[in-house]
Design a protein around this motif. Structure first.
Motif: not given
Length: 457
Positions: A385-405
């Motif tokens: 459960e902790n791993i999943l929460a961390t993976a989602k948090r990383i995904r959201d951060l990378v998503h923002h970084e991808y949209l920001g270039g």
């Protein structure tokens, strides 16, 4: 080059802002518009599935019929304590040699009617031990019913959890496809604006396609699992999966179970172990019943009736016959039959003892193994459960970084794959906790105790 880079970054930030605005706008519209009524699905819970299995499965009716048969055998054994009363009548034609010289034969017809009573007073305790054997057989049949319930509930819970795992797989694949569709829509808009390339669009199309393939595979597994579960519940109809929805059980971490208590409970209440004990008791009674032939047998008998020749009109004073008495018999030799029966019963008892001892060792090992497995799976679930929460948090951060270039599309694919893998691992760990719990309850015999069945919160 600097002006172009700045211009491209500005366009990406503008696209990111437009994407989040469009998502919020779509969410607001979905909340405001009335949704079409979906077909109501029947919620199936783990406790509910267990109750349905006990009520509907044909094997339980078969076991109950065997209990009725064993109860009738007990009644038959007890009937030996009662006297036997028979009403008898006969017509007999006699042809005997005459005593007079002029005739060769004397012919007559004899009529008789009467009541015969017989009552075994003592038979060397044969009736007692036959009754005990029948009663132990009834107790064994009752234990066999509980054993059938234990195995049925174990199979039903395993089928439920297997179907629940497939249902989770469908939800994970659906969520993966939905996320990649959002990225695909954004990539298409940015391609039209000259910011994104065609390869980015095709990448997200590929990710959506892979997620849809995973959904189809999970859906197929779901349908097969539901058919298997329906067979255990005696629920058979076309497209059963379209009318039900499984509700995950809650609260396994709050269930207090002690290994020592489970072992003690199993030794006293595990049905198959009880059957082994009843088999030993029946063998003991069979040994005692074989020895009862060493004692004499005493029977009381009585007869009240009438006998008359050549007429059915009985005379109460002249035709009446009354007699009664006691008859004793004592077998001196029966060709070593008693010794053979004793040897057979003693050998069967020894075999039953070995079966009981082996079963006891096996169930104790099962309880210890399942207890350790449950503790391990609980810890794994907390970590997943902790791993999943961390993976989602990383995904959201990378998503923002991808949209920001500042992040590549390869990195975004990697973190989304990590989320999907982590969600699948978390689901597997969650199901494994309940599977180990059900196996532990089944091995201890507590699976039929509603106090130890996880309930919906």
């Amino acid at each position: 080059m600097t002006d172009c880079s700045t211009h491209c970054h500005a366009k990406r930030r503008h696209s990111a802002g437009m994407l989040f605005k469009s998502i919020l706008t779509a969410a607001a519209l979905c909340a405001a518009l009335p949704l079409p009524a979906a077909a109501a699905k029947s919620p199936w819970t783990l406790p509910g599935v267990k109750k349905m299995a006990l009520q509907n499965n044909p094997s339980m009716s078969e076991v109950k019929a065997r209990i009725d048969s064993a109860a009738a055998e007990v009644a038959r054994a007890k009937s030996a304590y009662w006297p036997s009363l028979d009403l008898g009548g006969s017509v007999q034609r006699n042809r005997a040699r005459a005593t007079r010289p002029a005739r060769h034969y004397d012919n007559n017809t004899e009529y008789s009617l009467g009541l015969e009573l017989s009552w075994t007073v003592f038979d060397g305790f044969q009736r007692k031990f036959e009754r005990l054997i029948a009663e132990f057989g009834l107790e064994s049949a009752g234990a066999a019913e509980r054993e059938a319930q234990r195995l049925l509930l174990q199979a039903a819970s395993a089928a439920f959890l297997s179907a629940l795992r497939a249902q989770d797989g469908m939800a994970i694949a659906k969520e993966d496809a939905a996320f990649n569709r959002i990225l695909l829509d954004d990539a298409r808009k940015r391609e039209e604006g000259g910011v994104a390339t065609l390869s980015e669009v095709l990448n997200f199309e590929l990710q959506v396609g892979n997620a849809e393939v995973d959904f189809i595979a999970a859906e197929q597994e779901w349908k097969v699992s539901i058919i298997a579960l329906g067979a255990l519940l005696a629920v058979s109809r076309d497209a059963l999966w379209e009318s039900i929805e499984l509700q995950p059980p809650q609260g396994p971490q709050n269930l207090a179970l002690e290994q020592s208590e489970l072992l003690a409970f199993a030794r006293q209440h595990r049905p198959d172990l009880q059957i082994a004990e009843y088999n030993i008791a029946m063998a003991d009674s069979a040994i005692a019943a074989a020895r009862s032939s060493w004692y004499p047998r005493l029977d009381f008998f009585a007869d009240y009736g009438f006998t008359r020749q050549d007429s059915l009109r009985f005379n109460h004073d002249y035709d009446r016959e009354v007699y009664f008495g006691l008859a004793a018999t004592w077998n001196i030799f029966n060709g070593f039959r008693t010794s053979a029966l004793l040897a057979q019963a003693q050998a069967e008892r020894e075999a039953y003892v070995k079966v009981r001892d082996e079963l006891l060792l096996r169930l104790e090992a099962q309880i210890r193994q399942h207890y350790l497995a449950l503790e391990s799976s609980r810890r794994q679930l907390a970590l997943q459960e902790n791993i999943l929460a961390t993976a989602k948090r990383i995904r959201d951060l990378v998503h923002h970084e991808y949209l920001g270039g500042t992040a590549t599309i390869t990195r975004l694919n990697e973190v989304q794959s990590d989320v999907t893998i982590s969600a699948s691992a978390r689901s597997k760990a969650y199901i494994q906790v309940f599977y180990n719990l059900e196996e532990l309850l089944a091995s201890s015999g507590k699976i039929t105790d509603l106090e130890f069945v996880p309930v919906q919160e």
